[in-house]
Write a protein that holds these residues in place. Structure first.
Motif, PDB file in Angstrom:
ATOM      1  N   UNK A   1      41.748  23.367  90.024  1.00 26.48           N
ATOM      2  CA  UNK A   1      42.698  23.950  89.082  1.00 26.48           C
ATOM      3  C   UNK A   1      42.045  24.973  88.148  1.00 26.48           C
ATOM      4  N   UNK A   2      40.779  24.755  87.785  1.00 31.50           N
ATOM      5  CA  UNK A   2      40.120  25.638  86.818  1.00 31.50           C
ATOM      6  C   UNK A   2      39.690  26.964  87.426  1.00 31.50           C
ATOM      7  N   UNK A   3      39.334  26.940  88.738  1.00 32.66           N
ATOM      8  CA  UNK A   3      38.816  28.165  89.350  1.00 32.66           C
ATOM      9  C   UNK A   3      39.849  29.295  89.378  1.00 32.66           C
ATOM     10  N   UNK A   4      41.113  29.060  89.822  1.00 30.23           N
ATOM     11  CA  UNK A   4      42.099  30.163  89.775  1.00 30.23           C
ATOM     12  C   UNK A   4      42.360  30.653  88.359  1.00 30.23           C
ATOM     13  N   UNK A   5      42.410  29.697  87.401  1.00 23.86           N
ATOM     14  CA  UNK A   5      42.644  30.110  86.017  1.00 23.86           C
ATOM     15  C   UNK A   5      41.495  30.959  85.495  1.00 23.86           C
TER      16      UNK A   5
END
Length: 338
Positions: free
Chosen positions: A147-151
């Motif tokens: 979840x953190x990588x795309x953000x």
């Protein structure tokens, strides 16, 4: 009188200083950076929410596959390999899946799949299933980077785009500021040149007034000297015709000066002396020196003559040569022996 402008100095080099209006690019830079950071943060949070919603949709998809499987089989141990293969094909990277039965007191899961190296326990989704008398729980656990990588990528992309736009806007405003500074500098330079030109014009006007006063004084002095001398002063053209004659001609010969303009001066000389007068003009022309001759001048009264000493000086022009004569005729008190 020579013009003295040595005290006026031209505009010197402009003193170095900050450009006026630098607050504009500084404001654009500060607000651009702040807005870029805020937009990047907002885009990152929005991307995280969208990724989490997508993760929830994937979880529901996996749960649906488990429900379909439970509806088709009669025993929970039947066709578990088939279910495992089906779930493995639909399981995204970065997500771990665990299927447990709640009817047994065991911690061993029926199915455990996934490759989450650093699972985020706070984002785990669990769904209990009650189908055909069976009680199962489906648990999905995402990796922290899932979840953190795309953000993070979206935040960097928006931040970099905002930084580039801010840099371009700052450079553009800085270029406009530099252009404005050049125009302002040119304006100051033109103002200084105008002040210098005005000062020079003022000095020239003063010089002109001084020269005019000197010319008037010289003319007045010349008129006074002519009047005091009592002589007739006249200017002749190259043919010997009168162009100017002083007012003393009225006192000496009884003739008005205006009546003598454009008349040959030789007409004022008595007939016996005209040849010698013409020789005096020729001598002055040839030798370019002061020539002198004693003649009798005709008075207004035909029976009367006035003895006089005539002095002649030639007038020369560098281009046209001899342009005329200047003469004076002074009355002789005792006459002369012609």
């Amino acid at each position: 009188m020579d013009s003295d402008l040595s005290d006026i100095h031209g505009p010197g080099p402009r003193r170095p200083g900050l450009w006026p209006g630098l607050w504009a690019p500084a404001t654009v830079l500060v607000f651009g950076v702040i807005l870029s950071l805020m937009t990047a943060r907002f885009a990152s949070d929005l991307t995280y929410q969208l990724a989490y919603q997508h993760y929830q949709a994937q979880h529901q998809s996996l749960v649906s596959q488990v429900v379909i499987h439970l509806a088709r089989v009669s025993q929970e141990n039947e066709q578990l390999p088939e279910l495992r293969n089906t779930l493995a094909r639909g399981l995204p990277d970065g997500v771990s899946l665990r299927v447990d039965t709640l009817e047994r007191h065991t911690k061993k899961p029926l199915i455990q799949l996934g490759s989450a190296r650093h699972p985020a326990g706070n984002d785990a989704l669990r769904t209990e299933l009650h189908t055909s008398g069976r009680h199962w729980m489906v648990t999905t656990l995402p990796d922290t980077q899932f979840l953190a990588s795309p953000a993070r990528r979206m935040g960097w992309l928006v931040g970099a785009s905002g930084g580039m736009i801010t840099a371009v806007a700052t450079l553009l405003v800085l270029a406009l500021c530099r252009q404005a500074a050049r125009k302002d500098d040119n304006g100051h330079r033109l103002a200084r040149l105008n002040r210098i030109a005005d000062q020079r014009i003022t000095n020239l006007q003063v010089e002109k007034n001084v020269l005019r006063q000197a010319l008037n004084d010289s003319e007045s002095r010349s008129r006074d000297l002519v009047a005091l001398s009592g002589a007739i002063v006249s200017e002749l053209d190259e043919q010997g015709q009168i162009g100017f004659v002083s007012a003393q001609v009225a006192d000496v010969l009884g003739l008005a000066p205006s009546d003598l303009v454009n008349r040959p001066f030789s007409e004022l000389v008595a007939e016996p002396d005209r040849e010698r007068f013409d020789q005096c003009l020729a001598a002055a022309r040839q030798e370019a020196t002061l020539a002198r001759v004693d003649v009798n001048l005709l008075h207004r009264s035909a029976e009367r003559t006035v003895p006089a000493v005539v002095r002649v000086m030639v007038l020369k022009d560098p281009i046209h040569g001899v342009t005329g004569f200047r003469l004076s005729a002074l009355k002789i008190a005792n006459g002369y022996n012609g």
